[in-house]
Design an enzyme around this catalytic site. Structure first.
Site, short mmCIF file in Angstrom:
data_model
loop_
_atom_site.label_atom_id
_atom_site.label_comp_id
_atom_site.label_asym_id
_atom_site.label_seq_id
_atom_site.Cartn_x
_atom_site.Cartn_y
_atom_site.Cartn_z
CE LYS A 175 1.37 5.44 8.82
NZ LYS A 175 1.37 5.60 10.10
CB VAL A 176 -0.01 8.09 0.76
CG1 VAL A 176 -0.15 9.59 0.16
CG2 VAL A 176 0.73 7.20 0.24
#
Length: 979
Positions: A175-176
């Protein structure tokens, strides 16, 4: 339950084939339970149900697999808040923590990574059949990069790569966040073949940027010959938070509107988030339509929209609103457990995502017409989202930090604070300020703005020196073996300030085991003290360690020359160099001198570490090696505290930060006398801490005045300017000290207790106090890494020493009075009154007049340019006790010139609350300085005179008493007159 079916698969749907297969299966072929479970029928419309939750027991007990089997669950998302609840609220991770730390200690973030990655791997393995059966379309588990990196592109890329390598599962999604820094990271990571879950999307414009970054990453990978067929990505578009934010704006507009207008505005509440999502889906179809066909032909998947934040925040809305209204092909809905349970129970399944798109457009136009800027709202939500994720990460890491300490037990020295309510409140406010601003991470990152922005970042090498020294400890271990083979009986360390006080703690706390050399320290120019040290060592069997960072400090240089000549006389000039070792910074004049004199070894210090912060570097480790100390254990103990006080230990759970904030808050409140109490076996630690605190904080009229080894007195002697630190050695505690400290606490004085299981753990306190001092410096508002007033004294000493060499004597000074063998010199403001008092009341009258200048909040410092031996110390300690009991002010004792490189900075540059009594004396026997036209006694006299000159420049209150004749008797008379 009726199911509305779309007539066609939307363009670019990466799950289109699977969706068609599921949709065209005969109704009769599906189980009745499938038709009655809305979760299982979501996939009939191309939407995958993911779970926004993860915990160890949830996996181990088979609950995750049951959801996969019974509800057609197709993925899992996690974030710091989810892990925090799992780790903090249960004991299910305790065994894993203990097991991991039983092998080797680790930092808080390393421990968290270990725990999280175990869960992620296990969850990924449970979902692996989904991944395989959907040919990589689903079956993913998401792990979020640190929210602290939300504005750091390179940091995000590095952490994502690390996660990908360490989890080592093809169905991992990293997750970014969709921040300005996150977008280029998404492109880079996609080009490297990583699966990315883009989080914190609120804006359609931001979504388009993210989608294009994904597409650009695919194109780059394809150009470089990489496979793009196994890359998946989702864009997590947040839903409910939009309604929460916009509803507030709408309600504010309703308050000032006419009833009909207010009703119209009110009708828009709860509709904007869904409308925003539906418009985003239309963008998705355009972005992954025909222009994506070439990539699709190469095997690429479209980046699906994932509906996040789908738990309803407003209780007036349906608890399944954000699922019911956003069902459509090639999408994902990640639900918190409660929302998933609700949807399973009473959700409505239908092809709703593209229903009433015109109405959605109308809703968005209406809110825009009302002046609600959705892009601005989205921007604020991203900022707030990053903050909330960081807050959650703080709570998570705090939980891990507490579990780490609980598992380690007495391997890490415990700390507790007993503070009055006003100080407790002040520390709590500072703690929250430090947490919210990420100040401890900024400190470790070298952010000079945490202090005065005056180059403090250039002096932070001490933060990671333990790791550095651990990586190269074999060199010192070899040196240790070489020293042992040569069978030196003694080692004499020649240094000043931080170069001598740290090794002194090690020498007096640990001694020398077995055949190791006994370590002595000389940090004085007093001829009697030099002679006493010389008499205790065998020159032929002594290793001399000369420690000086710059090589330009007077005392180590002339002491080195003195003992070099003595050894040359004993062994011959051909052998003398083999008995000397230097510790100095690279390229210093000391290094050049060591080369010229053929020293046996030269150890380099770290130029980014100031002397008083250098004890955990070669300046402490090389002397420790000589004593036979277990260097690996030394560094392991130090590392334990470095990790405990690390950037990933939030301020509330970071003992170094808590101690520093306490000291800083105490200084702001006028409690600037830091009184150090230590168990007898570790008493010398106080002198090291004294110089660290005083030299670091005492400047610009601010700072802390450390009070070491002060005799105990009745509680009434201690004023509201005190804060106490009690270092208690558990196995050798002193009952009287314990009772005294307990009485201080009952009386309302602030006390920091540090519980030390065994003497070898004292090394942990070096690091704790360094962090605490740096933190306190930030709170006070000074640069804790310079020492301007120490330099001023050095300049005066050099000038006066040069005068002696030219004329044979110091420049004459006009005394204020002569009383028998005592010559008195005073500052201009007090000279007249002291002279008058001396005429009428002798020495006692003069001292009384001097100390009558004390006011509440002041302190007394006795500055003795004498031999620092037990007899002189005992007499002066008696004088301290008398002053404490009679004057009820803090008392300090320093032997010159040693204290000049320690508390001398605070006495001259700190708050003008000191009243100083300097004591000097004639020397019965003096020693020449080799190669100079002056003696050690003359150097000491020049240092005392330079000390007073700078005190006078700073407007300090001082009295110098010079003793002629019998020094011991003169000292007793001074002590008696004080009482």
């Amino acid at each position: 339950m009726g199911i509305a079916r779309p007539e066609r698969c939307p363009d670019g749907a990466s799950t289109c084939l699977l969706w068609r297969e599921r949709l065209t299966r005969p109704e009769k072929d599906r189980k009745e339970s499938d038709r009655m479970n809305p979760l299982k029928t979501l996939s009939d419309f191309g939407q995958a149900a993911w779970l926004d939750f993860l915990a160890r027991s949830f996996i181990e007990k088979g609950d995750l697999k049951r959801l996969v089997d019974q509800d057609d669950l197709r993925g899992v998302t996690s974030n710091p808040a989810i892990f925090e609840k799992a780790i903090a609220d249960t004991d299910e991770y305790d065994a894993a923590v203990a097991s991991f730390l039983a092998g080797n200690d680790a930092s808080v973030s390393t421990l968290y990574d270990h725990l999280a990655m175990q869960d992620i791997r296990r969850a990924a393995d449970v979902l692996r059949p989904v991944y395989e059966s959907t040919r990589g379309a689903d079956g993913y588990v998401s792990l979020e990069v640190s929210p602290y990196l939300a504005n750091d592109t390179e940091g995000t890329i590095a952490e994502a790569r690390r996660f990908w390598a360490e989890v080592d599962r093809p169905n991992l999604m990293v997750k970014v966040p969709a921040t300005d820094a996150g977008v280029p990271a998404i492109r880079t990571l996609t080009s490297e073949g990583l699966n990315i879950n883009v989080t914190l999307l609120f804006s359609q414009t931001a979504y388009e940027q993210v989608a294009r970054a994904y597409i650009d990453g695919l194109r780059e990978r394809l150009r470089n010959g990489g496979d793009i067929s196994r890359i998946s990505s989702v864009a997590s578009f947040f839903i409910s938070r939009i309604d929460v934010a916009v509803d507030k704006l709408l309600e504010a507009k309703m308050a000032g509107a006419a009833p009909a207008e207010a009703e119209r505005i009110g009708a828009l509440r709860g509709k904007v988030a869904i409308a925003n999502g539906k418009q985003a889906y239309q963008r998705y179809k355009r972005l992954f339509g025909e222009d994506f066909d070439d990539l699709r032909a190469a095997g690429a998947r479209a980046q699906r929209l994932l509906w996040a934040s789908t738990g309803t925040k407003n209780k007036a809305y349906s608890d399944v609103l954000y699922i019911d209204e956003l069902i459509g092909p090639d999408t994902v809905n990640t639900m918190p457990p409660a929302t998933m349970d609700a949807f399973r129970d009473h959700g409505h399944v239908g092809y709703t995502l593209e229903a009433d798109v015109d109405e959605a457009d109308a809703v968005m136009r209406s809110v825009a017409d009302l002046g609600v800027d959705i892009e601005a709202v989205a921007h604020e939500l991203v900022v707030d989202g990053v903050r909330l994720f960081a807050d959650a990460a703080d709570k998570l890491l705090g939980s891990v930090a507490r579990k780490r300490l609980a598992a380690l037990g007495d391997k890490v020295n415990a700390q507790s604070l007993v503070l009055p309510q006003d100080l407790t409140d002040a520390v709590a406010r500072l703690t929250e300020d430090w947490r919210a601003s990420g100040a401890i991470r900024r400190l470790w990152a070298g952010d000079a703005s945490l202090w005065t922005n005056a180059g403090e970042d250039k002096w932070l090498g001490w933060l990671r020196v333990v790791e550095t020294e651990t990586s190269r400890v074999d060199e010192l271990i070899k040196f240790q073996r070489d020293v042992a083979e040569l069978e030196f009986a003694d080692a004499l360390l020649i240094g000043m300030g931080g170069s001598s006080l740290g090794p002194e703690v090690l020498a007096e706390t640990f001694g020398a085991p077995g055949r190791a050399a006994r370590l002595h320290v000389i940090d004085s120019t007093d001829p009697e003290q030099i002679a006493a040290i010389e008499s205790r060592i065998n020159l032929k069997r002594t290793l001399f360690i000369v420690a000086s960072k710059s090589g330009g400090t007077l005392e180590p240089n002339i002491l080195k020359d003195y003992f070099y000549e003595k050894v040359a006389a004993a062994l011959g000039r051909g052998e003398v160099g083999s008995r000397f070792v230097a510790i100095t910074d690279p390229g210093s004049s000391m290094e050049e001198a060591a080369k010229a004199a053929s020293f046996w070894r030269t150890f380099h210090g770290e130029p980014t570490i100031g002397g008083r912060y250098a004890v955990l570097s070669r300046f402490g480790l090389a002397p420790a090696a000589v004593t036979g100390m277990n260097l690996r254990m030394f560094l392991q103990n130090a590392q334990a505290m470095a990790w405990t006080c690390g950037p990933d230990a939030p301020p509330a759970d970071n003992p170094g930060v808590q101690l520093g904030l306490t000291l800083g808050a105490a200084a702001r409140a006028g409690r600037d006398k830091v009184t150090l109490i230590a168990s007898p076996a570790i008493r010398t630690f106080g002198a090291w801490a004294e110089q660290l605190i005083a030299e670091s904080t005492g400047k610009q009229g601010k700072g802390l005045i450390p009070v070491d080894n002060e005799p105990a007195a009745d509680l009434a002697a201690y004023g509201p300017d005190r804060v106490f630190i009690y270092l208690r050695l558990r196995k050798a505690s002193n009952l009287a000290q314990d009772e005294f400290v307990a009485a201080l606490e009952r009386a309302g004085h602030p006390v920091a207790r540090i519980d030390i299981a065994s003497p070898d753990r004292i090394v942990q306190e070096f690091f704790r106090f360094e962090i605490a001092t740096a933190v306190a410096g930030s709170v006070i508002g000074i640069n804790p890494f310079d020492q301007p007033d120490v330099e001023a004294s050095k300049v005066r000493t050099r000038e006066l020493s040069a005068a002696i060499e030219q004329t044979g004597a110091l420049p004459a000074q006009q005394p204020a009075a002569q009383v028998g063998p005592f010559t008195l010199y005073a500052d201009p403001a007090g000279a007249g009154a002291i002279a008058e008092a001396a005429r009428s009341g002798g020495l006692a009258g003069a001292l009384n007049a001097h100390f009558n200048r004390l006011v509440p909040g002041d302190y007394v410092a006795l500055l003795a340019y004498l031999n620092r031996n037990e007899a002189n110390t005992e007499v002066l300690q008696g004088a301290r006790k008398a002053l404490l009991e009679r004057r009820r002010v803090a008392t300090c004792l320093g032997f010159g010139p040693r204290f000049l490189h320690s508390t001398g900075q605070a006495y001259k540059g700190g708050p003008n609350t000191g009243v100083f009594l300097q004591i000097t004396a004639d020397h019965a026997a003096d020693l020449p300085v080799p190669g100079r036209k002056l003696s050690f006694g003359q150097v000491e006299a020049a240092q005392a005179a330079g000390d007073l000159a700078v005190l006078e420049e700073r407007g300090r209150r001082f009295l110098r008493v010079h003793v002629s004749g019998d020094v011991a008797e003169g000292l007793r008379q001074i002590a008696g007159a004080v009482g």
